[in-house]
Design a protein around this motif. Structure first.
Motif, PDB file in Angstrom:
ATOM      1  N   GLU A  17       0.860  -1.174   0.000  1.00 17.54           N
ATOM      2  CA  GLU A  17       0.000   0.000   0.000  1.00 17.54           C
ATOM      3  C   GLU A  17       0.904   1.234   0.000  1.00 17.54           C
ATOM      4  N   LYS A  69      -9.244   7.995   0.379  1.00 15.79           N
ATOM      5  CA  LYS A  69      -9.728   7.466   1.651  1.00 15.79           C
ATOM      6  C   LYS A  69     -10.650   8.480   2.324  1.00 15.79           C
ATOM      7  N   LYS A  96     -10.945   3.509   8.529  1.00 15.40           N
ATOM      8  CA  LYS A  96     -10.862   2.095   8.186  1.00 15.40           C
ATOM      9  C   LYS A  96     -10.630   1.882   6.696  1.00 15.40           C
ATOM     10  N   MET A  97      -9.910   0.824   6.381  1.00 18.76           N
ATOM     11  CA  MET A  97      -9.683   0.449   4.989  1.00 18.76           C
ATOM     12  C   MET A  97     -10.976  -0.130   4.423  1.00 18.76           C
ATOM     13  N   PRO A  98     -11.529   0.488   3.377  1.00 12.96           N
ATOM     14  CA  PRO A  98     -12.758  -0.068   2.787  1.00 12.96           C
ATOM     15  C   PRO A  98     -12.499  -1.461   2.208  1.00 12.96           C
ATOM     16  N   LYS A  99     -13.295  -2.420   2.640  1.00 15.44           N
ATOM     17  CA  LYS A  99     -13.122  -3.809   2.214  1.00 15.44           C
ATOM     18  C   LYS A  99     -13.228  -3.942   0.695  1.00 15.44           C
ATOM     19  N   LYS A 100     -14.152  -3.190   0.074  1.00  9.84           N
ATOM     20  CA  LYS A 100     -14.362  -3.249  -1.374  1.00  9.84           C
ATOM     21  C   LYS A 100     -13.075  -2.884  -2.129  1.00  9.84           C
ATOM     22  N   GLU A 101     -12.381  -1.845  -1.659  1.00  9.45           N
ATOM     23  CA  GLU A 101     -11.151  -1.394  -2.321  1.00  9.45           C
ATOM     24  C   GLU A 101     -10.057  -2.459  -2.209  1.00  9.45           C
ATOM     25  N   LEU A 102      -9.939  -3.051  -1.046  1.00  8.89           N
ATOM     26  CA  LEU A 102      -8.936  -4.091  -0.836  1.00  8.89           C
ATOM     27  C   LEU A 102      -9.236  -5.324  -1.686  1.00  8.89           C
ATOM     28  N   GLU A 103     -10.514  -5.670  -1.811  1.00 13.16           N
ATOM     29  CA  GLU A 103     -10.907  -6.814  -2.635  1.00 13.16           C
ATOM     30  C   GLU A 103     -10.540  -6.601  -4.107  1.00 13.16           C
ATOM     31  N   LYS A 124      -6.817  -7.160  -4.401  1.00 12.97           N
ATOM     32  CA  LYS A 124      -6.442  -8.578  -4.283  1.00 12.97           C
ATOM     33  C   LYS A 124      -6.796  -9.359  -5.543  1.00 12.97           C
ATOM     34  N   LYS A 125      -7.937  -9.038  -6.133  1.00 13.16           N
ATOM     35  CA  LYS A 125      -8.339  -9.706  -7.375  1.00 13.16           C
ATOM     36  C   LYS A 125      -7.343  -9.386  -8.498  1.00 13.16           C
TER      37      LYS A 125
END
Length: 109
Positions: A56, A86, A90-97, A100-101
């Motif tokens: 990151e 941002k 908190k780190m938005p889960k959607k952005e992290l997903e 990762k994809k």
């Protein structure tokens, strides 16, 4: 040490970064210069390793806070996977997903 080479996952990612507010874009450009020279893990507060070759890039300016996900590949290739502004602590889960994809796809190439 060999110089790292910055690449973008696709044109959409590159365009989203170029549309960042001026202060965040300037910070991005400076940090990517450092990554090209010193490698993908500059350490806090500039970068943070998220595991599984995912990093990151932590941007901060008067316009706000931005995060850019990237990965490191063999041969000194750094691939910028995803960026976002941002809005919460908190780190938005959607952005992290999304990151990762794209990481999985980038590591296959």
């Amino acid at each position: 040490m060999n110089k790292q080479q910055i690449e973008y996952y696709n044109q959409k990612v590159e365009k989203s970064i170029l549309r960042l507010p001026a202060g965040l874009l300037a910070r991005f450009l400076r940090l990517t210069e450092l990554i090209e020279e010193f490698g993908p893990n500059l350490g806090m507060p500039h970068t943070r390793a998220l595991g599984d070759k995912l990093f990151e890039l932590r941007l901060k300016s008067k316009e706000g806070i931005g995060r850019i996900f990237y990965c490191s590949k063999i041969g000194g290739r750094i691939i910028i996977l995803h960026s976002f502004i941002k809005k919460t602590q908190k780190m938005p889960k959607k952005e992290l997903e999304i990151a990762k994809k794209r990481l999985k796809e980038a590591l296959k190439k």
